[in-house]
Design a protein around this motif. Structure first.
Motif, PDB file in Angstrom:
ATOM      1  N   LYS A 127       1.075   2.644   0.298  1.00 54.03           N
ATOM      2  CA  LYS A 127       2.212   2.484  -0.611  1.00 54.03           C
ATOM      3  C   LYS A 127       2.841   1.095  -0.521  1.00 54.03           C
ATOM      4  CE  LYS A 127       2.244   6.703  -2.276  1.00 54.03           C
ATOM      5  NZ  LYS A 127       0.981   7.154  -1.703  1.00 54.03           N
ATOM      6  N   ASP A 128       2.154   0.167   0.148  1.00 52.79           N
ATOM      7  CA  ASP A 128       2.706  -1.184   0.285  1.00 52.79           C
ATOM      8  C   ASP A 128       2.314  -2.035  -0.922  1.00 52.79           C
ATOM      9  OD1 ASP A 128       0.072  -0.962   1.156  1.00 52.79           O
ATOM     10  OD2 ASP A 128       0.202  -2.753   2.410  1.00 52.79           O
ATOM     11  N   PHE A 129       2.832  -1.608  -2.107  1.00 55.09           N
ATOM     12  CA  PHE A 129       2.506  -2.308  -3.336  1.00 55.09           C
ATOM     13  C   PHE A 129       3.567  -3.346  -3.650  1.00 55.09           C
ATOM     14  CE2 PHE A 129       0.970   2.143  -4.255  1.00 55.09           C
ATOM     15  CZ  PHE A 129      -0.355   1.875  -3.975  1.00 55.09           C
ATOM     16  N   LEU A 130       3.189  -4.272  -4.522  1.00 54.07           N
ATOM     17  CA  LEU A 130       4.134  -5.173  -5.151  1.00 54.07           C
ATOM     18  C   LEU A 130       4.047  -4.947  -6.654  1.00 54.07           C
ATOM     19  CD1 LEU A 130       3.508  -8.420  -3.052  1.00 54.07           C
ATOM     20  CD2 LEU A 130       5.377  -6.775  -2.805  1.00 54.07           C
ATOM     21  N   ALA A 159       7.770   2.467  -5.390  1.00 56.44           N
ATOM     22  CA  ALA A 159       7.330   3.024  -4.099  1.00 56.44           C
ATOM     23  C   ALA A 159       8.365   2.805  -3.009  1.00 56.44           C
ATOM     24  CB  ALA A 159       6.000   2.390  -3.687  1.00 56.44           C
ATOM     25  N   ALA A 160       9.180   1.757  -3.151  1.00 59.94           N
ATOM     26  CA  ALA A 160      10.176   1.438  -2.115  1.00 59.94           C
ATOM     27  C   ALA A 160      11.422   2.307  -2.206  1.00 59.94           C
ATOM     28  CB  ALA A 160      10.575  -0.029  -2.213  1.00 59.94           C
ATOM     29  N   ASP A 219       2.848   9.688  -7.472  1.00 61.14           N
ATOM     30  CA  ASP A 219       1.455   9.806  -7.045  1.00 61.14           C
ATOM     31  C   ASP A 219       0.542  10.074  -8.236  1.00 61.14           C
ATOM     32  OD1 ASP A 219       2.090   9.353  -4.401  1.00 61.14           O
ATOM     33  OD2 ASP A 219       2.180  11.473  -3.858  1.00 61.14           O
ATOM     34  N   GLN A 220       1.027  10.885  -9.183  1.00 57.97           N
ATOM     35  CA  GLN A 220       0.227  11.166 -10.375  1.00 57.97           C
ATOM     36  C   GLN A 220       0.060   9.908 -11.227  1.00 57.97           C
ATOM     37  OE1 GLN A 220       1.781  13.741 -13.640  1.00 57.97           O
ATOM     38  NE2 GLN A 220      -0.028  14.991 -13.219  1.00 57.97           N
ATOM     39  N   VAL A 221       1.126   9.114 -11.324  1.00 54.91           N
ATOM     40  CA  VAL A 221       1.032   7.851 -12.064  1.00 54.91           C
ATOM     41  C   VAL A 221      -0.020   6.948 -11.432  1.00 54.91           C
ATOM     42  CG1 VAL A 221       2.258   5.701 -12.611  1.00 54.91           C
ATOM     43  CG2 VAL A 221       3.365   7.898 -12.997  1.00 54.91           C
TER      44      VAL A 221
END
Length: 464
Positions: A345-348, A355-356, A368-370
């Motif tokens: 989940k460490d997205f930008l 996610a943050a 999660d579905q997205v």
């Protein structure tokens, strides 16, 4: 002359030193303190109401509407590209008429959004010029798009790139949209969001400071009433002055209730802005950019001469939605698969902000579905490019017109709806908590002052 001039002042000083003088002085201080509590409560509640009005009823919804402008414009161009790409083969995708109907729907949505943006930009000359430029550019785009669609219908070509005459007109239209109208719409949304952010910060700060001032002035008023109560009790050998005691209870109740309401309103403003407005705006932008991804996918197949350009633009926009380190599309597909399938989940990018802040109970499964459907959409795009590269142009068109993007877009709409519900719920809760606070502070202050006056009147009458 000196003793004569000083005699009235001396007499006033001596009167304050008498019992009636002290009663009048303490009564005046108590009344002034109660009025001060009333003023601070009214000001604090007013700021809370203004904050909710701006975020929940006026500028906030208007900013979300201007964000929808970007989506509407991008979808107009995407629908035109899809119609030109499928040609006479209505069996591919939802069908020519359905796509044209959606184009008209988005055009109407864009017109409404521009009007909202014009209303929000009133008083700002720069933003008004941007809105006017958008209106002018939208008119030019519609004429070019209509010309391209007419030429395409007359050509009756098979699925794939249309005749050069059609492409020449469409290139003018899509360049106008991608290079001029969409950047203006995006900047307009950012500018409008700044208005809401500044209003939110100002009103939230005022509410928080108002809470402190209510506590301070309420404490001073209670101190003044207690001093008055003690003076009357000791001076007249009574246990309690009941009216003054009632006034003390009223002021204490008003102070505690106002402090609690302002604390609640500050929390509501924060929830409406951070869990609602910010997320709705970010996800609306993500949806709009995602829609341009689908359009770039169609343009990649529609215009082979510009295929490399559209491929790079597709990668850049994908990185804005979900950033993972990747130098080309193949590496991006692999990195997305690794992150999503690995549960990281460490997205930008826009999804990184989502996610943050997974604070709403149903938010995590919806997000999660997205992610899963975004992964499927990217996998579908990879397949489209593989088919196009291998020469299976019609199969590539069919793959691009498939349900992958619609499924992803539907999941994103549902996630946005959760935040929109949180936003609307917070605003309703805030409005409900302020119900009656137009009359509660003045009524409480008036009741307290009357009780004080009723309490001291018999004591003053004893000295007449």
């Amino acid at each position: 002359a000196g003793p004569a001039a000083g005699t009235p002042a001396l007499r006033r000083l001596l009167r304050v030193r008498t019992v009636p003088g002290w009663i009048r002085l303490l009564t005046g201080l108590a009344v002034a303190a109660v009025l001060l509590v009333f003023a601070t409560v009214s000001i604090g509640v007013g700021h809370a109401r203004d904050g909710l009005r701006v975020i929940g009823h006026t500028a906030g919804p208007q900013v979300v509407t201007t964000a929808d402008l970007y989506f509407a414009l991008s979808d107009m161009d995407a629908q035109v590209a899809s119609v030109l790409l499928t040609g006479r083969e209505s069996a591919l995708g939802p069908g020519r008429q359905t796509m044209l109907d959606r184009y008209d729907e988005r055009r109407s949505q864009a017109d409404r959004a521009v009007l909202q943006a014009a209303d929000l930009a009133s008083g700002d000359a720069t933003e008004q010029m941007t809105v006017q430029a958008l209106l002018d550019g939208l008119g030019r785009y519609e004429r070019l798009a209509a010309r391209a669609l007419l030429l395409d219908e007359q050509s009756g070509h098979a699925a794939g790139p249309p005749p050069q005459a059609v492409l020449d007109v469409y290139r003018q239209a899509t360049d106008l949209m991608r290079l001029d109208l969409l950047p203006k719409a995006y900047n307009l949304t950012l500018d409008s969001g700044t208005i809401v952010r500044h209003a939110y910060l100002a009103e939230l700060s005022a509410v928080q400071q108002g809470r402190i001032w209510v506590g301070v002035t309420g404490g001073l008023a209670l101190l003044a009433l207690i001093v008055l109560q003690v003076y009357l009790s000791r001076g007249f050998r009574r246990t309690f002055n009941v009216p003054a005691l009632v006034a003390t209870v009223v002021v204490a109740a008003l102070t505690v209730a106002a402090f609690a309401v302002l604390q609640h309103e500050g929390d509501v403003l924060r929830d409406a802005k951070e869990d609602g407005f910010n997320s709705v705006l970010a996800l609306s932008r993500a949806r709009a950019i995602g829609n341009t991804l689908h359009g770039d996918e169609s343009r990649y197949l529609l215009d082979p001469e510009r295929a490399d350009t559209y491929e790079q633009v597709y990668l850049d926009k994908s990185q804005a939605v979900l950033y993972v380190p990747a130098g080309n599309l193949d590496k991006y597909y692999a990195a997305v698969n690794d992150r999503v399938s690995g549960g990281k989940k460490d997205f930008l990018g826009f999804f990184g902000a989502e996610a943050a802040g997974l604070s709403l109970p149903p938010q995590r499964p919806a997000f999660d579905q997205v992610l899963q459907r975004y992964q499927a959409f990217q996998h579908n795009d990879q397949r489209v490019r593989q088919l196009a590269t291998s020469g299976s142009r019609r199969a590539a068109v069919g793959q691009a017109m498939g349900p992958a993007f619609a499924s992803y877009d539907d999941a994103l709409v549902k996630l946005t709806a959760l935040h929109r519900q949180a936003f609307e719920s917070a605003v309703r809760e805030g409005d409900g908590a302020l119900g009656g606070w137009n009359w509660v502070p003045p009524a409480a202050a008036l009741a307290a002052i009357l009780m004080v006056l009723i309490g001291v009147r018999p004591r003053l009458a004893e000295y007449r």
